[in-house]
Design an enzyme around this catalytic site. Structure first.
Site, PDB file in Angstrom:
ATOM      1  N   LYS A  10     -13.285  14.767 -45.025  1.00 16.75           N
ATOM      2  CA  LYS A  10     -13.339  14.445 -43.602  1.00 16.75           C
ATOM      3  C   LYS A  10     -12.908  15.659 -42.756  1.00 16.75           C
ATOM      4  CE  LYS A  10     -12.340   9.509 -44.447  1.00 16.75           C
ATOM      5  NZ  LYS A  10     -11.375   8.402 -44.183  1.00 16.75           N
ATOM      6  N   PHE A  62      -8.712  -0.071 -34.166  1.00 18.06           N
ATOM      7  CA  PHE A  62      -8.740   1.386 -34.320  1.00 18.06           C
ATOM      8  C   PHE A  62     -10.162   1.941 -34.445  1.00 18.06           C
ATOM      9  CE2 PHE A  62      -8.044  -0.659 -38.442  1.00 18.06           C
ATOM     10  CZ  PHE A  62      -9.105  -0.154 -39.188  1.00 18.06           C
ATOM     11  N   ARG A  88     -11.530   7.057 -56.594  1.00 16.84           N
ATOM     12  CA  ARG A  88     -10.594   6.281 -55.760  1.00 16.84           C
ATOM     13  C   ARG A  88      -9.146   6.487 -56.225  1.00 16.84           C
ATOM     14  NH1 ARG A  88     -12.133   3.493 -50.939  1.00 16.84           N
ATOM     15  NH2 ARG A  88     -10.438   2.031 -51.279  1.00 16.84           N
ATOM     16  N   THR A  93      -5.480   3.722 -48.923  1.00 14.60           N
ATOM     17  CA  THR A  93      -6.047   3.986 -47.595  1.00 14.60           C
ATOM     18  C   THR A  93      -4.987   4.516 -46.622  1.00 14.60           C
ATOM     19  OG1 THR A  93      -7.584   2.163 -47.981  1.00 14.60           O
ATOM     20  CG2 THR A  93      -7.344   2.919 -45.701  1.00 14.60           C
ATOM     21  N   ARG A 102      -4.657  11.607 -50.670  1.00 20.29           N
ATOM     22  CA  ARG A 102      -4.266  11.062 -49.369  1.00 20.29           C
ATOM     23  C   ARG A 102      -2.749  11.072 -49.185  1.00 20.29           C
ATOM     24  NH1 ARG A 102      -8.320   5.800 -49.174  1.00 20.29           N
ATOM     25  NH2 ARG A 102     -10.079   6.815 -48.128  1.00 20.29           N
ATOM     26  N   HIS A 147     -12.967  10.464 -47.996  1.00 18.48           N
ATOM     27  CA  HIS A 147     -13.548   9.131 -48.158  1.00 18.48           C
ATOM     28  C   HIS A 147     -14.091   9.013 -49.573  1.00 18.48           C
ATOM     29  CE1 HIS A 147     -16.015   5.549 -47.538  1.00 18.48           C
ATOM     30  NE2 HIS A 147     -16.928   6.180 -48.252  1.00 18.48           N
TER      31      HIS A 147
HETATM   32  P1  DAT Z   1     -10.913   3.230 -47.518  1.00 17.43           P
HETATM   33  O1  DAT Z   1     -11.293   4.503 -46.772  1.00 17.43           O
HETATM   34  O2  DAT Z   1      -9.695   3.403 -48.357  1.00 17.43           O
HETATM   35  O3  DAT Z   1     -12.081   2.632 -48.283  1.00 17.43           O
HETATM   36  P2  DAT Z   1     -11.394   1.271 -45.417  1.00 17.43           P
HETATM   37  O4  DAT Z   1     -12.835   1.302 -45.853  1.00 17.43           O
HETATM   38  O5  DAT Z   1     -10.743  -0.065 -45.293  1.00 17.43           O
HETATM   39  O6  DAT Z   1     -10.493   2.160 -46.399  1.00 17.43           O
HETATM   40  O7  DAT Z   1     -11.239   1.983 -44.017  1.00 17.43           O
HETATM   41  C1  DAT Z   1     -11.995   3.123 -43.670  1.00 17.43           C
HETATM   42  C2  DAT Z   1     -11.121   4.113 -42.923  1.00 17.43           C
HETATM   43  O8  DAT Z   1     -10.634   3.536 -41.707  1.00 17.43           O
HETATM   44  C3  DAT Z   1      -9.863   4.523 -43.671  1.00 17.43           C
HETATM   45  O9  DAT Z   1     -10.105   5.553 -44.606  1.00 17.43           O
HETATM   46  C4  DAT Z   1      -8.954   4.930 -42.567  1.00 17.43           C
HETATM   47  C5  DAT Z   1      -9.289   3.969 -41.450  1.00 17.43           C
HETATM   48  N1  DAT Z   1      -8.431   2.790 -41.472  1.00 17.43           N
HETATM   49  C6  DAT Z   1      -8.553   1.712 -42.286  1.00 17.43           C
HETATM   50  N2  DAT Z   1      -7.614   0.778 -42.040  1.00 17.43           N
HETATM   51  C7  DAT Z   1      -6.874   1.274 -41.029  1.00 17.43           C
HETATM   52  C8  DAT Z   1      -5.742   0.774 -40.298  1.00 17.43           C
HETATM   53  N3  DAT Z   1      -5.188  -0.408 -40.565  1.00 17.43           N
HETATM   54  N4  DAT Z   1      -5.218   1.572 -39.331  1.00 17.43           N
HETATM   55  C9  DAT Z   1      -5.778   2.754 -39.043  1.00 17.43           C
HETATM   56  N5  DAT Z   1      -6.841   3.294 -39.681  1.00 17.43           N
HETATM   57  C10 DAT Z   1      -7.388   2.557 -40.658  1.00 17.43           C
HETATM   58 MG    MG Z   2     -13.800   1.761 -47.663  1.00 18.72          MG
END
Ligand code: DAT
Ligand code: MG
Length: 168
Positions: A10, A58, A90, A96, A107, A124
Site C-alpha cells: 500500500k 472509516f 496472511r 488487520t 503489519r 493487503h
Molecule cells: P484485511 O485487510 O486484514 O483483510 P479488512 O478486509 O477487514 O481487513 O479491511 C480492509 C482494510 O480496511 C484494512 O486492511 C484496514 C482497514 N480497516 C479495516 N477495519 C478497520 C477498522 N475497524 N478501523 C480502521 N480501519 C480499518
Molecule cells: Mg480483507
C-alpha cells in the site's frame, strides 16, 4: 491446495521504503510471483476493492489512504501462487489492526493507526479463495499474468485506442 492470492504494497509501505523488506519476507513462503506491477489507484478502483466496507465509518478515509493521498500515489500489486498461498501470506502479513498484530508480522512491525482512525497496515493480502479471485480479476487482466489462473475468453475488439512506443 494450490492457490493464488493478491498482495498490495500500500502507499504507506512504498513511502516507508519497505518494498524490498516486504518482498524478502514474502519470499520465505517459497511461493511464486506470477504477476507484478505498479498501479495509480483512482477512486473507482478504490471503491471496487473495498466495496464490502462501504457502510463503515472509516470508508471515505480508507479510500483516500489506498489512493495514496497522504503518501505516494502508487501501489505495488502482485500475485503469489502456490501451496496454501492465501494463508501463508496472511500469516506473514499479520492481523488487520496493526496494534493487535504480532510484532514480528509485517503489519505489526510497520503499521500504525492514523489520528483519523484508519489502520495504515502497509500490505493487503486476500482473505480467502473467493476474495482472491474477485481481487485478482479486479487488479489484473489475463495477459498481465504469466500463467492462466482462471478461464479466459478471446474477443476481437475494434476501434480500441492503445498507446504504443513511437518507432524512431
Ligand atoms: P484485511 O485487510 O486484514 O483483510 P479488512 O478486509 O477487514 O481487513 O479491511 C480492509 C482494510 O480496511 C484494512 O486492511 C484496514 C482497514 N480497516 C479495516 N477495519 C478497520 C477498522 N475497524 N478501523 C480502521 N480501519 C480499518
Ligand atoms: Mg480483507
Amino acid at each position: 491446495m494450490i492457490q493464488q492470492t493478491l498482495v498490495l504494497i500500500k502507499p504507506d509501505g512504498l513511502k516507508k521504503s519497505l518494498t524490498g523488506n516486504i518482498l524478502t519476507r514474502l519470499s520465505e513462503t517459497k511461493l511464486d510471483i506470477v504477476a507484478a506491477k505498479m498501479v495509480q489507484v483512482d477512486r473507482v478502483l478504490a471503491e471496487r476493492h473495498y466495496v464490502y466496507l462501504k457502510d463503515e465509518p472509516f470508508y471515505e478515509e480508507l479510500l483516500r489512504y489506498i489512493q495514496g493521498i497522504y503518501h505516494k500515489k502508487k501501489v505495488m500489486a502482485l500475485i503469489y501462487h502456490g501451496e496454501d498461498a492465501i494463508k501463508k501470506v496472511r500469516d506473514l502479513a499479520g492481523a488487520t489492526n496493526p496494534e493487535e498484530a504480532d510484532s514480528v508480522s509485517i503489519r505489526g512491525a510497520y503499521g500504525r493507526i492514523t489520528t483519523k482512525g484508519v489502520y495504515e497496515n502497509v500490505i493487503h493480502a486476500s482473505g480467502n479463495i473467493k476474495e482472491a479471485e474477485r481481487e485478482i480479476k479486479l487488479w489484473f487482466q489475463p495477459d498481465e499474468i504469466i500463467i492462466q489462473l482462471y478461464p479466459t475468453k478471446t474477443v476481437t475488439l475494434e476501434k480500441v485506442k492503445r498507446i504504443l512506443w513511437k518507432v524512431s
